[in-house]
Design an enzyme around this catalytic site. Structure first.
Site, mmCIF file in Angstrom:
data_model
loop_
_atom_site.group_PDB
_atom_site.id
_atom_site.type_symbol
_atom_site.label_atom_id
_atom_site.label_comp_id
_atom_site.label_asym_id
_atom_site.label_seq_id
_atom_site.Cartn_x
_atom_site.Cartn_y
_atom_site.Cartn_z
ATOM 1 N N ASP A 147 0.837 -1.202 0.000
ATOM 2 C CA ASP A 147 0.000 0.000 0.000
ATOM 3 C C ASP A 147 0.874 1.254 0.000
ATOM 4 O OD1 ASP A 147 -2.781 1.055 0.410
ATOM 5 O OD2 ASP A 147 -1.860 1.923 2.191
ATOM 6 N N GLU A 154 14.588 -15.289 -0.041
ATOM 7 C CA GLU A 154 15.025 -16.348 0.883
ATOM 8 C C GLU A 154 14.002 -17.477 0.941
ATOM 9 O OE1 GLU A 154 15.540 -14.864 4.840
ATOM 10 O OE2 GLU A 154 16.915 -13.304 4.122
HETATM 11 C C1 NOJ Z 1 -4.443 2.948 -0.907
HETATM 12 C C2 NOJ Z 1 -5.558 2.040 -0.547
HETATM 13 O O1 NOJ Z 1 -5.868 1.253 -1.659
HETATM 14 C C3 NOJ Z 1 -6.697 2.912 -0.102
HETATM 15 O O2 NOJ Z 1 -7.886 2.196 0.034
HETATM 16 C C4 NOJ Z 1 -6.299 3.587 1.177
HETATM 17 O O3 NOJ Z 1 -7.302 4.492 1.565
HETATM 18 C C5 NOJ Z 1 -4.994 4.328 1.025
HETATM 19 N N1 NOJ Z 1 -4.011 3.600 0.298
HETATM 20 C C6 NOJ Z 1 -4.404 4.649 2.366
HETATM 21 O O4 NOJ Z 1 -3.926 3.475 2.967
#
Ligand code: NOJ
Length: 568
Positions: free
Chosen positions: A228, A277
């Site tokens: 993310d 790994e």
């Molecule tokens: C991207 C994620 O896909 C989204 O849903 C989220 O709100 C933001 N990152 C923050 O984590």
């Protein structure tokens, strides 16, 4: 008339062994299905999807023909941002189940030949994370504060934020704290909601912790991580002001002092060593919104991650010229780093492509239903185009049912945190997060165990006709189109990772490309116009997004807004 001929029966996938070695490059052309746990399957009838629910539906995913499943976060979280605010990275939130459920899910998936990719949220934690809570409790002198970005405010009494950065969800990217003695204190940085404080990746404890979290889930047997905000962890030294009035406009179009800094690549080099790994080619896929596909390619250099979502492709409209341009640029950008392109049309953050393409071009956040019929026609065609391209592809749950976005959710049921901050970039994401329909005629349509039972977001009444049950066996349904497409993709040697794209001459508004392999050639024709177009038939029809493609003698009619796959 040539009907869709694809044989949807496929040999059972082989189970995935923990020490799988015959898997070289599985991710180079994998089709990966995104499960949004809240909205996939609710086993206990509380209206919220859960891990046992997902587990019970794995055979459906196996039969659909995908290679792997990406699960959005199911970790312990106060759910300020639907789980992207993690309070404990090694625990399952009770609303989704237990660690034992996660273990059973991973094992079952492997038995069915499906790989599991989990979400990792390293840019920020929840404000309820123990580190952040202790940093607040212990006050300004706490060494734990250095694990986040705490700063004194500007102005005479520190009443102004430390810099001019704005939160992606709207409002300033800083929130002021209160000292333990209740006096106003320092500010902390949160690029997203105030409940999501950003980690300071310059602090060694943060990097150590995430290496340990990676190992925790790798030891559990996961096959990879979707990372993310993969472009966000490193901030420009000194956290400089941006100075622009409209920062949201710059996002994804420019290098920002908090996004796509070159320093993030060091992190991925370290992570790649850990992934390597483990046996079986464990992967990392970057959620990195960068200004250009060329910059996205940096994330998938040989010693970094394996995949990075191609958001430029996701953002392209249903238009032959635009599509050809983004496809060419994408393939050209990935070639020097020898990485596959990772195509995607929908996810839990953008308006579903069936709704985007039924509206005029307007970005990835659309608030009107538009022309539903046209949208679905184009969405089916866009998916066949995507699945014909070299590389890997991600599908978002429900797109195989042709689901539209729910654009008329009442305000009082919405949960997207940016909806409540108004100035935010994408406050309407709940529209693509509505629980999916499985069966029956009464909501929640098999999402939960009891007809008439709850679902955390209400489903439209028309969704009874869009359920898995309603579409199964109907040769014109979108579900059967996806099943056929995935079966053909597996069977066609020229599809998947291998052969390059060779463009052929094609009338205006259409695209034709060929992919050649030693065992045979494949052609894809796409008509993005609103009128049928007659062309020379390039071969035998394998599959058509329009249900059928008329071939008379040497001529074929490409229906409006359609894609046809041909065997040559
Ligand atoms: C991207 C994620 O896909 C989204 O849903 C989220 O709100 C933001 N990152 C923050 O984590």
């Amino acid at each position: 008339m040539t009907q869709n001929l694809a044989d949807t029966s496929r040999p059972a996938a082989a189970p995935i062994a923990a020490n799988a070695s015959a898997t070289r490059g599985w991710w180079r052309d994998a089709v990966i299905y995104q499960v949004y746990p809240r909205s996939f399957a609710d086993s206990n009838g509380d209206g919220m999807g859960d891990l046992p629910g997902i587990r019970s539906r794995l055979p459906y995913l196996r039969d659909l023909g995908v290679d792997a499943v990406w699960l959005s976060p199911f970790y312990a979280s106060p759910q300020a941002d639907a789980g992207y605010d993690v309070a404990d990275y090694r625990a399952v939130d009770p609303m989704f189940g237990t660690l034992l459920d996660a273990d059973a899910l991973i094992r079952d998936a492997h038995q069915l030949g499906l790989r599991i990719i989990v979400d990792l949220v390293p840019n920020h934690s929840s404000d309820q994370h123990e580190w952040f809570q202790r940093a607040l409790r212990e006050g300004p002198a706490s060494p734990l504060r250095d694990r986040y970005h705490f700063r004194p405010g500007k102005g005479e009494a520190g009443e102004l934020p430390p810099n001019d950065w704005e939160s992606i969800f709207g409002g300033p990217a800083w929130t002021r704290t209160e000292n333990p003695d209740s006096t106003p204190g320092d500010w902390y940085l949160h690029l997203f909601a105030p409940e999501q404080p950003d980690f300071n990746w310059e602090n060694a404890a943060v990097a150590d912790e995430f290496r340990s979290i990676l190992r925790f889930w790798l030891d559990m047997g996961v096959d990879g991580f979707r990372i993310d905000v993969a472009h966000g962890m490193v901030k420009a030294p000194g956290l400089p002001d941006i100075g622009s009035g409209d920062q949201l406009q710059l996002l994804g179009n420019d290098v920002m002092p908090f996004f796509d800094q070159d320093g993030v690549h060091e992190i991925y080099r370290a992570w790649r060593k850990i992934l390597d790994e483990y046996p079986g080619e464990r992967i990392g896929v970057a959620e990195a919104w960068t200004p250009t596909v060329q910059r996205t390619a940096n994330y998938v250099r040989a010693d970094e991650l394996h995949q990075a979502f191609n958001f430029q492709y996701l953002g392209a409209y249903w238009d032959a010229t635009a599509l050809r341009e983004v496809i060419d640029v994408s393939l050209d950008s990935m070639r020097p780093v020898d990485a596959p392109t990772t195509w995607v049309l929908s996810n839990h953050d953008v308006t579903r492509h069936a709704t985007r393409f039924g509206n005029l071009p307007g970005g990835t956040q659309i608030r009107t239903p538009g022309n539903r019929e046209q949208g679905l026609r184009r969405a089916r065609a866009a998916t066949l185009l995507m699945l014909a391209l070299p590389g890997s592809a991600y599908l978002y749950q429900g797109e195989e049912l042709g689901l539209p976005d729910v654009t008329d959710l009442p305000d009082e049921v919405r949960q997207d945190p940016s909806f409540f901050r108004k100035a935010g970039q994408d406050g309407y994401r709940d529209g693509c997060r509505v629980p999916i329909p499985w069966s029956g005629t009464e909501a929640p349509y098999g999402f939960g165990p009891t007809p008439g039972g709850p679902s955390w977001l209400p489903q439209p009444a028309e969704w009874a006709q869009l359920s898995v049950e309603a579409q199964t066996g109907d040769p014109n349904s979108t579900l059967e189109l996806y099943r056929s497409a995935l079966a053909v993709r597996r069977a066609q040697p020229a599809l998947g990772a291998g052969a390059e794209v060779t463009w052929l001459d094609s009338p205006e508004g259409t695209l034709t490309f060929r992919r050649d392999s030693a065992e045979g050639s494949f052609v894809c024709t796409v008509n993005t116009t609103a009128e049928p177009v007659t062309v020379i038939a390039p071969g035998t029809v394998l599959l058509s997004s329009a249900g059928s493609t008329e071939v008379t003698g040497a001529k074929a009619v490409l229906e409006a807004d359609s894609t046809t796959w041909w065997e040559v």
